[in-house]
Write a protein that holds these residues in place. Structure first.
Motif, short mmCIF file in Angstrom:
data_model
loop_
_atom_site.label_atom_id
_atom_site.label_comp_id
_atom_site.label_asym_id
_atom_site.label_seq_id
_atom_site.Cartn_x
_atom_site.Cartn_y
_atom_site.Cartn_z
N GLU A 179 111.28 103.30 -18.49
CA GLU A 179 111.24 104.92 -17.71
C GLU A 179 112.25 105.55 -16.96
OE1 GLU A 179 108.99 106.63 -17.31
OE2 GLU A 179 107.49 105.96 -18.11
N ARG A 180 113.76 104.16 -17.21
CA ARG A 180 114.46 105.01 -16.66
C ARG A 180 115.87 105.99 -17.76
NH1 ARG A 180 114.84 99.96 -13.56
NH2 ARG A 180 114.09 100.10 -11.23
N GLU A 181 115.48 105.23 -18.53
CA GLU A 181 115.72 105.41 -20.03
C GLU A 181 115.59 107.27 -20.16
OE1 GLU A 181 114.87 102.85 -22.93
OE2 GLU A 181 116.69 101.41 -22.60
N LYS A 182 114.39 107.70 -19.93
CA LYS A 182 113.59 108.64 -19.98
C LYS A 182 114.32 109.67 -19.31
CE LYS A 182 109.15 106.97 -22.08
NZ LYS A 182 107.50 107.45 -21.54
N GLY A 183 115.13 109.14 -17.73
CA GLY A 183 115.38 109.84 -16.91
C GLY A 183 115.00 109.90 -15.61
N ASN A 184 114.08 109.20 -15.73
CA ASN A 184 112.75 109.11 -14.04
C ASN A 184 113.85 108.19 -13.43
OD1 ASN A 184 111.17 110.46 -15.51
ND2 ASN A 184 109.90 109.72 -16.57
N LYS A 185 113.13 108.33 -11.85
CA LYS A 185 113.59 107.74 -10.91
C LYS A 185 111.97 106.98 -10.93
CE LYS A 185 116.81 110.34 -9.01
NZ LYS A 185 117.56 111.70 -7.67
N VAL A 186 112.12 105.87 -10.70
CA VAL A 186 111.30 104.54 -10.77
C VAL A 186 111.35 103.25 -9.77
CG1 VAL A 186 110.06 105.10 -12.79
CG2 VAL A 186 111.29 103.01 -12.64
N THR A 187 110.01 102.72 -8.74
CA THR A 187 110.49 101.83 -8.37
C THR A 187 109.34 101.06 -8.14
OG1 THR A 187 110.96 101.20 -5.80
CG2 THR A 187 109.35 103.02 -6.67
N ILE A 188 109.32 99.85 -8.22
CA ILE A 188 108.13 98.44 -8.56
C ILE A 188 108.04 97.99 -6.13
CG2 ILE A 188 107.11 96.52 -9.00
CD1 ILE A 188 109.49 96.38 -11.10
N LYS A 189 106.88 98.47 -6.46
CA LYS A 189 106.67 98.19 -5.43
C LYS A 189 105.16 97.36 -5.23
CE LYS A 189 107.71 102.14 -2.84
NZ LYS A 189 106.97 103.49 -1.88
N TYR A 190 105.39 95.51 -4.65
CA TYR A 190 104.88 94.98 -4.82
C TYR A 190 104.11 94.67 -6.26
CZ TYR A 190 101.49 91.13 -2.68
OH TYR A 190 100.48 90.28 -3.52
N ASP A 191 103.26 95.11 -6.91
CA ASP A 191 102.80 94.71 -8.31
C ASP A 191 102.29 96.35 -8.43
OD1 ASP A 191 100.45 95.51 -6.40
OD2 ASP A 191 98.57 93.96 -7.68
N LYS A 192 102.86 97.27 -8.17
CA LYS A 192 102.46 98.89 -8.85
C LYS A 192 103.70 99.00 -8.91
CE LYS A 192 97.57 99.71 -6.75
NZ LYS A 192 97.97 97.80 -6.01
N LEU A 193 103.42 100.17 -10.10
CA LEU A 193 104.85 100.96 -10.58
C LEU A 193 104.84 102.19 -10.25
CD1 LEU A 193 107.87 100.57 -12.18
CD2 LEU A 193 106.10 101.64 -14.37
N VAL A 194 105.90 102.65 -9.22
CA VAL A 194 105.80 104.00 -8.99
C VAL A 194 107.27 105.00 -9.47
CG1 VAL A 194 105.72 105.22 -6.91
CG2 VAL A 194 105.04 102.44 -6.35
N ILE A 195 106.29 106.33 -9.64
CA ILE A 195 107.82 107.04 -10.34
C ILE A 195 107.76 107.90 -9.17
CG2 ILE A 195 108.48 108.99 -12.45
CD1 ILE A 195 105.78 107.19 -14.19
N LEU A 196 109.20 108.39 -8.55
CA LEU A 196 109.87 109.23 -7.85
C LEU A 196 109.59 110.23 -8.68
CD1 LEU A 196 112.24 106.97 -7.00
CD2 LEU A 196 109.88 107.01 -5.79
N LYS A 197 108.83 111.03 -7.54
CA LYS A 197 108.87 112.77 -7.89
C LYS A 197 110.19 113.48 -7.49
CE LYS A 197 104.52 113.31 -8.70
NZ LYS A 197 102.79 114.34 -7.99
N SER A 198 111.44 114.30 -8.13
CA SER A 198 112.49 114.47 -7.44
C SER A 198 112.00 115.78 -6.63
CB SER A 198 112.90 115.68 -8.28
OG SER A 198 114.37 116.35 -8.50
N ASN A 199 112.92 116.17 -5.70
CA ASN A 199 112.34 117.61 -4.86
C ASN A 199 113.40 118.38 -5.24
OD1 ASN A 199 110.38 115.99 -3.10
ND2 ASN A 199 112.47 115.36 -2.07
N ASN A 200 114.14 118.43 -6.05
CA ASN A 200 114.80 119.55 -6.99
C ASN A 200 113.73 120.47 -7.47
OD1 ASN A 200 116.81 118.63 -5.18
ND2 ASN A 200 117.98 117.84 -7.10
N LYS A 201 113.82 121.66 -7.00
CA LYS A 201 112.42 122.29 -7.62
C LYS A 201 113.27 124.20 -7.67
CE LYS A 201 108.41 121.04 -5.73
NZ LYS A 201 107.58 121.62 -4.37
#
Length: 277
Positions: A179-201
């Protein structure tokens, strides 16, 4: 003699017919017995399947309960790595950890902030990791916030996860890298992958024709300019309190026509002047 032969033939036919009936009856009995056995087996299998499903659901609930309890038990744990194994007693290890937190993480804690502390694993050349259970979740959060101070050192720390969670996080890490290679910001919370949404609209600029607010502003400015011209041309025309912003009365319109007063409205687009009786 012929009568005897005929009688014997009749007897033979009757015996053959009875034999056929007996065979058919036996086949029917066999088929019925087989159906009964199959039905009984299906009933038993159905009962066993229901019991198995119930047992499976109970086991899954029990597993989830155990996992939840294990998560709760590890919730306030932190594992420290790389700390020299020089302690000689439990209190000595506790003091070493408090000193490490004070010097390396710049946090002041005391013995009351630690519920339990222990080293895990077999002794070897490398120091064994230390699992620390803190008295409050706040103490753990404070230490995690200061973990960046251990960057470029031989020491590091991590949260205490069960083995199956570590394996799942390892799989999620590979997905996170993609996902990071695609340019998405992600984080791992316990056992789930969370893709962060950008606030720059992206801000879309709207034209006056499509924006009602812009049309209202244009109408207000036009009305003010018309009133100004009317006042300059004839200062004795009284202002009507019934004239709303952006709307012209027929009396004012007739005055403009008779006195040849040019306005942005009658120069460009007459439809922008709203008439109300």
């Amino acid at each position: 003699m012929e009568e005897i032969m005929k009688a014997l033939q009749n007897i033979q036919k009757e015996l053959n017919a009875q034999k056929i009936e007996i065979q058919k009856s036996g086949e029917k009995v066999t088929e019925q017995v087989t159906l009964n056995i199959i039905n009984k087996l299906e009933e038993k299998f159905s009962i066993l399947e229901e019991k198995h499903q119930t047992l499976k659901e109970n086991v899954e609930k029990q597993e989830k309960r155990i996992q939840f309890m294990e998560k709760q038990a590890r919730q306030r744990n932190i594992i420290f790595f790389g700390i020299e194994e020089s302690e000689t007693s439990y209190h000595n290890l506790e003091n070493n950890i408090l000193q490490f937190i004070s010097e390396r993480l710049l946090l002041k804690l005391d013995c009351r902030d630690i519920q339990e502390i222990k080293r895990v694993g077999k002794k070897g050349d490398k120091p064994r990791p230390i699992i620390v259970t803190f008295s409050t979740l706040g103490s753990k959060v404070s230490i995690l916030k200061h973990k960046r101070l251990l960057k470029d050192t031989q020491y590091y720390l991590n949260e205490d996860y069960p083995k199956y969670i570590l394996e799942k996080r390892k799989e999620l890490q590979e997905e996170a890298n993609r996902e990071r290679e695609k340019g998405n910001k992600v984080t791992i919370k316990y056992d789930k992958l969370v893709i962060l949404k950008s606030n720059n609209k992206r801000i879309l600029m709207t034209s006056p024709e499509s924006d009602p607010n812009s049309q209202a502003l244009v109408g207000n400015s036009t009305t003010r300019s018309i009133k100004k011209k009317i006042k300059q041309s004839n200062p004795y025309i009284p202002r009507s309190n019934s004239v709303s912003e952006g709307v012209l009365k027929p009396s004012i319109l007739s005055y403009l026509v008779n006195n040849n007063v040019n306005t942005p409205h009658n120069q460009t687009n007459d439809k922008t002047i709203n008439l109300h009786s």
